[in-house]
Design a protein around this motif. Structure first.
Motif, mmCIF file in Angstrom:
data_model
loop_
_atom_site.group_PDB
_atom_site.id
_atom_site.type_symbol
_atom_site.label_atom_id
_atom_site.label_comp_id
_atom_site.label_asym_id
_atom_site.label_seq_id
_atom_site.Cartn_x
_atom_site.Cartn_y
_atom_site.Cartn_z
ATOM 1 N N TRP A 1 0.809 -1.229 0.000
ATOM 2 C CA TRP A 1 0.000 0.000 0.000
ATOM 3 C C TRP A 1 0.839 1.274 0.000
ATOM 4 O O TRP A 1 0.309 2.365 0.200
ATOM 5 N N THR A 2 2.142 1.153 -0.224
ATOM 6 C CA THR A 2 2.994 2.342 -0.156
ATOM 7 C C THR A 2 2.772 3.312 -1.306
ATOM 8 O O THR A 2 3.131 4.489 -1.199
ATOM 9 N N LEU A 3 2.203 2.843 -2.396
ATOM 10 C CA LEU A 3 1.955 3.717 -3.547
ATOM 11 C C LEU A 3 0.515 4.225 -3.607
ATOM 12 O O LEU A 3 0.102 4.761 -4.634
ATOM 13 N N ILE A 4 -0.225 4.082 -2.507
ATOM 14 C CA ILE A 4 -1.622 4.501 -2.533
ATOM 15 C C ILE A 4 -1.788 5.982 -2.888
ATOM 16 O O ILE A 4 -2.623 6.334 -3.727
ATOM 17 N N PRO A 5 -1.006 6.912 -2.294
ATOM 18 C CA PRO A 5 -1.142 8.315 -2.723
ATOM 19 C C PRO A 5 -0.886 8.482 -4.221
ATOM 20 O O PRO A 5 -1.620 9.192 -4.914
ATOM 21 N N PHE A 6 0.168 7.807 -4.717
ATOM 22 C CA PHE A 6 0.489 7.911 -6.134
ATOM 23 C C PHE A 6 -0.583 7.236 -6.989
ATOM 24 O O PHE A 6 -0.904 7.702 -8.092
ATOM 25 N N THR A 7 -1.139 6.139 -6.490
ATOM 26 C CA THR A 7 -2.224 5.462 -7.204
ATOM 27 C C THR A 7 -3.407 6.402 -7.391
ATOM 28 O O THR A 7 -3.987 6.499 -8.476
ATOM 29 N N MET A 8 -3.763 7.093 -6.321
ATOM 30 C CA MET A 8 -4.870 8.050 -6.401
ATOM 31 C C MET A 8 -4.536 9.187 -7.364
ATOM 32 O O MET A 8 -5.380 9.632 -8.142
#
Length: 482
Positions: free
Chosen positions: A78-85
């Motif tokens: 889940w470390t890329l969640i901000p980037f995913t959004m």
């Protein structure tokens, strides 16, 4: 992919190679790569799962325990969640803006320029790469929507796959040489620069990275090369597959005029509310420009998405029309939402899982390449290394934070130009994007295609771009003093 597309592919294969030679050798090459990709290239999600398993095997090979690997997988997921959004919003806000009446008219005008199918594909590559100098996200959205507009021209008969690949060239080739270069912006901003990097290199201004004349010439050279390659590689004759052949609906259905049917709906149709919100956002950007400067402000993906969201709200003129466009745009982000978390896990498994010697896979790779670098070979060695690692960790800014300490230390130790070391990373790091489905996902969502549809053309471009990039990185390094 729809049954119609599969039938078209089978029909083409059954006809064999007759007539391919008449297109020219470059078109023949692109056609063959695309034919192979359509048959053998898996869906992007299969690709990311296989990559996860390969990295798992590599971690086991260096002596990491299965429990460590599993922990790294879960911790990084889940470390890329901000980037995913952020990336989901790139696709959504770009779609919302582009389907507004004013932008539809603008893109239609851009789509009116080309007069031939091959010229249309080359035009898309040019627009995408020009836009990438300002912002990589803009190049994806603008390029994708321009392809859709060109595909609506019944007189053009443009190959939809080749045009889709051309729309990807900004992100697949030149974005990191422009204003949205994460590494260059990071090195130029003392407030954001980690101490582990600043202690080695200090602040490196943009004048020593993206604004070097060598960097500008490299950017223009790659743009020229891509336009020429796509012009000659575009399929012709019976090998052309239009959007209709691909089963993709590129039409725009105009929204029927709606009026409020009850008093409560008046707020959904009035332009007053959107205008007030947009005025508030203008105040925010004024403050950002005043305190941080234009370059830092426009390089932020959050600011880019915020600006596009507000612009979409303004161009649609009312909340009802805006929300209708958002609803239609959401499906374009499906691939991003499900696949990006896996890439976060892969990055964690490469950098955070340690082997029996206490060293991660990424450091094993870095030590191998950095140990053999000399002042003369530094651009080639680091360029190859960055390209290889970039395929496994497709994140320009995040990967630079991982690489910068030892890449810049190596540059310092062998007396190489520090700013050019950043540009070596930038130019080489973009190369694997050409065949990595990670960055294709927002564009594929807009075009309603799969990675296999465009990767053959992208691979053709990679064959020409890679040696040119490496050669120019080496040649220009000789013109720069430490």
């Amino acid at each position: 992919m729809s049954p119609n597309v599969m039938e078209t592919t089978a029909d083409q294969e059954s006809r064999g190679k007759t007539g391919v030679e008449s297109q020219g050798r470059l078109a023949h090459m692109a056609f063959e790569f695309t034919r192979i990709a359509e048959k053998w290239f898996p869906d992007a999600f299969v690709f990311v799962v296989l990559t996860t398993l390969v990295v798992t095997a590599a971690d086991l090979a260096i002596g990491a325990s299965p429990l460590q690997i599993a922990k790294g997988f879960g911790a990084g997921f889940w470390t890329l969640i901000p980037f995913t959004m952020q990336m989901a919003m790139v696709a959504i806000t770009g779609y919302v803006v582009a389907t507004s009446p004013p932008c539809t008219r603008l893109i239609t005008k851009l789509a009116a320029f080309p007069s031939t199918p091959a010229g249309a594909v080359a035009w898309v590559a040019f627009i995408s790469m020009a836009a990438s100098y300002l912002n990589w996200a803009l190049s994806l959205v603008l390029g994708g929507l321009l392809v859709r507009a060109l595909a609506r021209r019944v007189d053009l008969k443009m190959d939809y796959r080749a045009a889709g690949a051309a729309a990807y060239m900004g992100l697949g080739s030149t974005w990191a040489l422009g204003l949205s270069s994460s590494s260059a912006m990071l090195q130029a901003n003392p407030l954001s620069l980690p101490k582990s990097i600043s202690d080695i290199s200090g602040v490196i201004p943009l004048s020593q990275t993206i604004f070097l004349w060598q960097s500008v010439v490299l950017y223009l050279s790659l743009m020229t090369l891509a336009v020429v390659v796509f012009y000659f590689a575009a399929p012709r004759g019976k090998h052309v597959r239009t959007a209709q052949d691909m089963g993709v609906d590129v039409s725009i259905e105009p929204e029927p005029a709606q009026k409020p049917k009850r008093p409560g709906e008046w707020l959904e149709f009035t332009p007053v509310l959107p205008i007030l919100v947009v005025i508030l956002s203008v105040g925010y950007f004024w403050e950002q420009f005043s305190s941080q400067g234009v370059l830092v402000t426009v390089s932020s993906l959050n600011n880019y998405n915020f600006a596009f969201l507000m612009l979409g709200l303004l161009l649609h003129r009312n909340i009802r029309s805006f929300l209708t466009a958002v609803t239609r745009a959401v499906p374009t982000s499906a691939g991003v939402l499900i696949q990006f978390p896996f890439y976060g896990a892969i990055a964690a498994m490469l950098t955070g899982v340690l082997g029996s010697d206490g060293i991660s896979i990424s450091h094993h790779i870095s030590e191998l390449f950095v140990s053999i670098a000399t002042t003369n070979s530094f651009p080639i060695v680091i360029g190859i290394y960055s390209a290889i690692l970039g395929f496994l960790i497709p994140s320009g800014g995040g990967k630079w934070i991982i690489e910068a300490p030892y890449v810049l230390q190596a540059a310092k130790d062998i007396h190489a130009h520090m700013g050019w070391a950043v540009q070596v990373y930038n130019a080489a790091e973009a190369l694997p994007n050409l065949i990595n489905p990670f960055w294709m996902l927002p564009l594929l969502g807009i075009l309603k295609l799969q990675a296999r549809d465009i990767v053959g053309f992208c691979f053709t471009q990679l064959i020409f771009s890679a040696p040119v990039v490496m050669l120019l990185l080496w040649v220009f390094a000789q013109t720069l003093a430490p």
